[in-house]
Design an enzyme around this catalytic site. Sequence first.
Site, PDB file in Angstrom:
ATOM      1  N   HIS A   1       2.226   2.023  -3.188  1.00 17.05           N
ATOM      2  CA  HIS A   1       1.302   2.976  -3.808  1.00 17.05           C
ATOM      3  C   HIS A   1       1.807   4.414  -3.721  1.00 17.05           C
ATOM      4  O   HIS A   1       1.038   5.346  -3.926  1.00 17.05           O
ATOM      5  CB  HIS A   1      -0.079   2.870  -3.153  1.00 17.05           C
ATOM      6  CG  HIS A   1      -0.760   1.566  -3.408  1.00 17.05           C
ATOM      7  ND1 HIS A   1      -2.004   1.263  -2.904  1.00 17.05           N
ATOM      8  CD2 HIS A   1      -0.375   0.474  -4.123  1.00 17.05           C
ATOM      9  CE1 HIS A   1      -2.358   0.033  -3.292  1.00 17.05           C
ATOM     10  NE2 HIS A   1      -1.372  -0.453  -4.021  1.00 17.05           N
TER      11      HIS A   1
ATOM     12  N   ASP B   1       0.861  -1.179   0.000  1.00 17.23           N
ATOM     13  CA  ASP B   1       0.000   0.000   0.000  1.00 17.23           C
ATOM     14  C   ASP B   1       0.901   1.234   0.000  1.00 17.23           C
ATOM     15  O   ASP B   1       2.010   1.168  -0.503  1.00 17.23           O
ATOM     16  CB  ASP B   1      -0.953  -0.031   1.199  1.00 17.23           C
ATOM     17  CG  ASP B   1      -2.299   0.631   0.914  1.00 17.23           C
ATOM     18  OD1 ASP B   1      -2.280   1.819   0.542  1.00 17.23           O
ATOM     19  OD2 ASP B   1      -3.349  -0.016   1.051  1.00 17.23           O
TER      20      ASP B   1
END
Length: 387
Positions: free
Chosen positions: A236, A213
């Site tokens: 991310h 993430d």
Amino acid sequence: MSPLAIFFFFFFNLSFASNTIYNVQNYGAKSNGKTDSSKAFLSAWGSACASTSVSTIYVPRGIYLIRKAYFNGQTCKRNAISIRIDGTLLAPSDYNVIGNDGNWITFENVNRVSIYGGIFDGQGASLWTCKNSKKNCPEGTTALAFYNSNNIVMNGVTVQNSQMFHILLDGCNNTKLQGVKVLAPGNSPNTDGIHVQSSSGVSIMNSNIGTGDDCISIGPGNSNLWIEGIACGPGHGISIGSLGWESKEQGVQNVTVKTVTFTGTQNGVRVKTWARLSSGFVRHVLFQHIVMSNVQNPIIIDQNYCPNHESCPHQGSGVKISDVTYQDIHGTSATEVAVKLDCSKTNPCSGITLDNVNLSYKNGRAEASCVNAAGRASGFKELTSCL
């Protein structure tokens, strides 16, 4: 020896002697990776907390199984406690052992706690498998959490394979993370590297973060953050948000992100807010000296954030974004639109500056897309016409 040299000699030795060492093995900790050593770590903390002298908790080499540990500093007689770790702290491999307890290792109301070295292994693989198969799974736990704490230092620490967030700072002030490593596979869900919220004066320096993430996520209520010298990937990217879920929410301001390399990440530098009626703001943000290597969305403002198109009223975002500067950002985009500024229809972005942004896609220059955004751009003709 001169009188001054003698003074410093005795002063140094007096300071060294006053530092009391608490070895967790003396409190019953076992380094076999099988025996639960939670109580031993808590006992060592209790002794250090009760001491009036400078204290160091020492964790020798080996693997120490910790089911769960909560370190409260509210009653400590002396604030400064160092934790020096030469070994590995290991979470239970069965995620049901901790369940939905929130955090694996927690520090709360501590001041001047410093952690040097060591590995925190959250053993999250079995929970990731459960989540990726879309079964009914626990949400998972954060590996290392700090709440309402001041003057925290983490240096040379590795946090890996967390069930969820790896490091959480919530309500922390004047905190420094340096030389930190976060390690998790790119397909590990919701495993943010470092999440910061409701904090001020936090610096994250010279760290390597690879996860499933956000490498670093910045929640509401943050100010005066300094992020520098980061290698991010997989992950991310570095994200401010998501913001605006609550109707009344604190803003984010005075954030510097510089000298960062993104490699193969989903995003580079991102600001994201829910499309909901809410308060809040993002202002005085600088993204500077950044290298993108095959990044899907190198520069993105997304004020219509709605994962899986669920629970989104599709209202105009109430979060006001202003005074955001992108300077000296170059490298390669994995998609044709490398700069996407999708701002709120009710609160358009203002004061956006793009200076010396040079991003390519395949063998050509990448494109830019701007909606409800105002500002100025130089050094990139596609951006000049976009803003």
